[in-house]
Enzyme design. Structure first.
Site, short mmCIF file in Angstrom:
data_model
loop_
_atom_site.label_atom_id
_atom_site.label_comp_id
_atom_site.label_asym_id
_atom_site.label_seq_id
_atom_site.Cartn_x
_atom_site.Cartn_y
_atom_site.Cartn_z
N THR A 73 7.92 -3.52 9.76
CA THR A 73 7.39 -2.13 10.81
C THR A 73 6.42 -2.13 10.89
OG1 THR A 73 8.34 -1.56 8.56
CG2 THR A 73 9.81 -0.93 9.84
N SER A 74 5.64 -2.57 10.59
CA SER A 74 4.52 -3.16 10.38
C SER A 74 3.67 -3.26 12.28
CB SER A 74 3.77 -4.01 9.86
OG SER A 74 3.51 -5.29 9.65
N GLU A 99 4.75 -3.43 23.78
CA GLU A 99 6.04 -2.70 23.52
C GLU A 99 5.20 -1.81 24.67
OE1 GLU A 99 5.18 -0.82 19.68
OE2 GLU A 99 5.53 -2.67 18.92
N GLY A 113 1.01 -1.29 0.36
CA GLY A 113 -0.10 -0.18 -0.14
C GLY A 113 0.51 1.32 0.03
N ARG A 114 0.36 2.28 0.82
CA ARG A 114 1.33 3.53 0.83
C ARG A 114 2.52 3.41 1.01
NH1 ARG A 114 -3.73 4.88 3.55
NH2 ARG A 114 -2.60 4.09 5.35
N ILE A 115 3.33 2.24 2.70
CA ILE A 115 4.42 2.36 3.54
C ILE A 115 5.29 1.23 2.12
CG2 ILE A 115 6.02 1.62 4.98
CD1 ILE A 115 3.83 2.78 6.66
N HIS A 173 9.59 1.27 17.50
CA HIS A 173 8.38 1.80 17.12
C HIS A 173 8.99 2.97 17.10
CE1 HIS A 173 4.22 0.90 16.57
NE2 HIS A 173 4.54 1.88 15.94
P1 NAD Z 1 -1.80 0.67 3.68
O1 NAD Z 1 -3.06 0.60 3.67
O2 NAD Z 1 -1.95 1.94 2.26
O3 NAD Z 1 -1.42 -0.43 2.86
C1 NAD Z 1 -1.50 -1.14 4.03
C2 NAD Z 1 -1.47 -2.86 2.54
O4 NAD Z 1 -1.91 -3.88 2.86
C3 NAD Z 1 -2.72 -2.75 1.56
O5 NAD Z 1 -2.16 -2.55 0.26
C4 NAD Z 1 -3.71 -3.97 1.69
O6 NAD Z 1 -4.63 -4.26 0.83
C5 NAD Z 1 -3.09 -4.60 2.64
N1 NAD Z 1 -3.33 -5.46 3.42
C6 NAD Z 1 -4.15 -5.58 4.35
N2 NAD Z 1 -4.33 -6.77 4.72
C7 NAD Z 1 -3.60 -7.62 3.82
C8 NAD Z 1 -4.04 -8.81 4.01
N3 NAD Z 1 -4.54 -10.10 4.90
N4 NAD Z 1 -2.55 -9.27 2.95
C9 NAD Z 1 -2.92 -8.92 2.21
N5 NAD Z 1 -2.80 -7.44 1.65
C10 NAD Z 1 -2.78 -7.54 2.88
O7 NAD Z 1 -0.94 1.45 5.11
P2 NAD Z 1 0.41 1.72 5.34
O8 NAD Z 1 -0.15 2.89 5.37
O9 NAD Z 1 1.25 1.23 3.97
O10 NAD Z 1 0.45 1.22 6.46
C11 NAD Z 1 0.80 0.06 6.15
C12 NAD Z 1 1.00 -0.05 8.22
O11 NAD Z 1 2.00 -0.29 8.91
C13 NAD Z 1 0.33 0.56 9.63
O12 NAD Z 1 -1.49 -0.76 9.05
C14 NAD Z 1 1.00 0.19 10.75
O13 NAD Z 1 0.39 -0.60 11.06
C15 NAD Z 1 2.53 -0.09 10.35
N6 NAD Z 1 2.96 1.10 10.52
C16 NAD Z 1 4.09 1.33 11.70
C17 NAD Z 1 5.13 2.38 11.36
C18 NAD Z 1 6.04 2.62 12.74
O14 NAD Z 1 6.63 2.98 13.50
N7 NAD Z 1 6.64 1.46 12.62
C19 NAD Z 1 4.51 4.04 10.98
C20 NAD Z 1 4.14 4.03 10.55
C21 NAD Z 1 2.48 2.73 9.55
#
Ligand code: NAD
Length: 326
Positions: free
Chosen positions: A232-233, A263, A152-154, A282
């Site tokens: 990092t999720s 955490e 997705g975005r990240i 984190h």
């Molecule tokens: P996003 O919604 O843009 O991307 C998530 C992607 O995962 C999407 O493309 C979605 O289709 C896919 N997805 C969801 N469920 C799925 C599944 N069961 N199987 C396969 N693919 C699946 O979100 P993002 O902005 O990219 O952020 C992702 C995650 O990163 C956040 O939800 C957050 O938990 C984590 N995050 C962590 C930090 C950190 O400090 N470590 C910071 C920001 C975000």
């Protein structure tokens, strides 16, 4: 009287520009607060900007005036969205502005492992000058395969950076991302195919019922012995006990982790005893520029809600519900 905004962060963690933006129309109250002070503040608050606090029925019971829960981040697994929706409370996130910082941190973890940066630093401080032992070699990223789970975005920004490193890119997602396929030559594959063929496996899915424990013993066994896992999720996406075993038994080469099952991770956790891991607290989005942008975005969403308008960054589950009403 101005409306009140509760912020679940210390004042010096929430950028001054966002504080100024809010202060024009609201009284902003920050942590740390005692339990009694918190209950007093939240009872009067029209908006809450929150970090990782659990927002459930118990929290909402204490907050009868709340119009919006604005997450300072994009993961909202700590928010009971349904309970908020039932009460007409908006839930927003800070999308896009943090994607590059998390993708950069993903590469900080990857390069720390592949070029043994932490080990090298220790070697320079205590051994190099003794000339007794040579420092072991690292591995190249160029030409290696990265497997992005959740593009997705990240995940897309990780693909962009991996393309710059001339890596081959596999991804697994519930939704096809034609843009990363076109721009970065990424290939959509099954989870098993990604695990079997990647030199680096990196997780960027949200924590949901479907992704909790997505990487367990079976999945770790599919990975190459030379491969690294990066997370990092959210911690619970990986079975942390199974990962610790796999790392101890050399089933995979190493792991870079920014998030954990619990955490902060307890100081006696066996993961902390392993040499083939790089651990960070984190801090995926933890840069000056990104935290400012996140604070401004959270504040912007709050200002919309305080004016009685639908905020721009509603979580997907609420878009249908609230946008239909406008
Ligand atoms: P996003 O919604 O843009 O991307 C998530 C992607 O995962 C999407 O493309 C979605 O289709 C896919 N997805 C969801 N469920 C799925 C599944 N069961 N199987 C396969 N693919 C699946 O979100 P993002 O902005 O990219 O952020 C992702 C995650 O990163 C956040 O939800 C957050 O938990 C984590 N995050 C962590 C930090 C950190 O400090 N470590 C910071 C920001 C975000």
């Amino acid at each position: 009287m101005k409306p009140k905004v509760y912020v679940e962060l210390p004042r010096d963690f929430f950028h001054e520009d966002a504080v100024n933006m809010l202060s024009k129309v609201a009284d902003t109250l920050f942590e740390p607060l005692s339990k009694e002070e918190f209950e007093e503040v939240i009872a009067e608050s029209s908006a809450a900007i929150i970090g990782l606090k659990r927002i459930d029925e118990n929290f909402l019971e204490l907050a009868p005036k709340l119009k919006i829960v604005a997450r300072f981040g994009v993961g909202y697994d700590n928010v009971d969205v349904e309970a908020c929706t039932k009460r007409g409370i908006y839930v927003t996130i800070t999308p896009n502005v943090l994607s590059d910082a998390v993708a950069e941190h993903t590469f900080a973890l990857i390069l720390s492992l592949t070029r043994r940066v932490i080990e090298a630093d220790r070697y320079v401080r205590s051994e190099w000058a003794k000339g007794e032992k040579r420092f072991p070699l690292g591995v190249d990223l160029k030409g290696k395969t990265i497997g992005i789970i959740g593009c997705g975005r990240i995940g897309s920004q990780v693909a962009r950076k991996a393309y710059g490193f001339e890596m081959k890119i596999l991804y697994h997602d519930a939704v096809r991302n034609e843009e990363v396929e076109k721009r970065f030559d990424a290939k959509l594959v099954s989870l098993n195919e990604l695990l079997r063929n990647s030199d680096i496996v990196t997780l960027h899915v949200p924590l949901t019922d479907a992704t909790r424990g997505m990487i367990g013993e079976k999945e770790l066994n599919l990975m190459k012995e030379s491969a690294y896992l990066i997370n990092t999720s959210r911690g619970p996406v990986v079975d942390q006990e199974a990962l610790t075993r796999a790392l101890k038994e050399g089933k995979i080469a190493g792991a870079g982790l920014d998030v954990f099952a619990l955490e902060p991770i307890p100081l006696d956790d066996p993961l902390l005893k392993l040499d083939n891991v790089v651990l960070t607290p984190h801090i995926g989005s933890g840069t000056v520029e990104t935290r400012r942008a996140m604070a401004l975005k959270a504040a912007e969403n709050v200002l919309y809600a305080l004016k009685g308008k639908v905020p721009p960054d509603l979580v997907p589950e609420q878009r249908e519900v609230f946008l239909k009403q406008t």
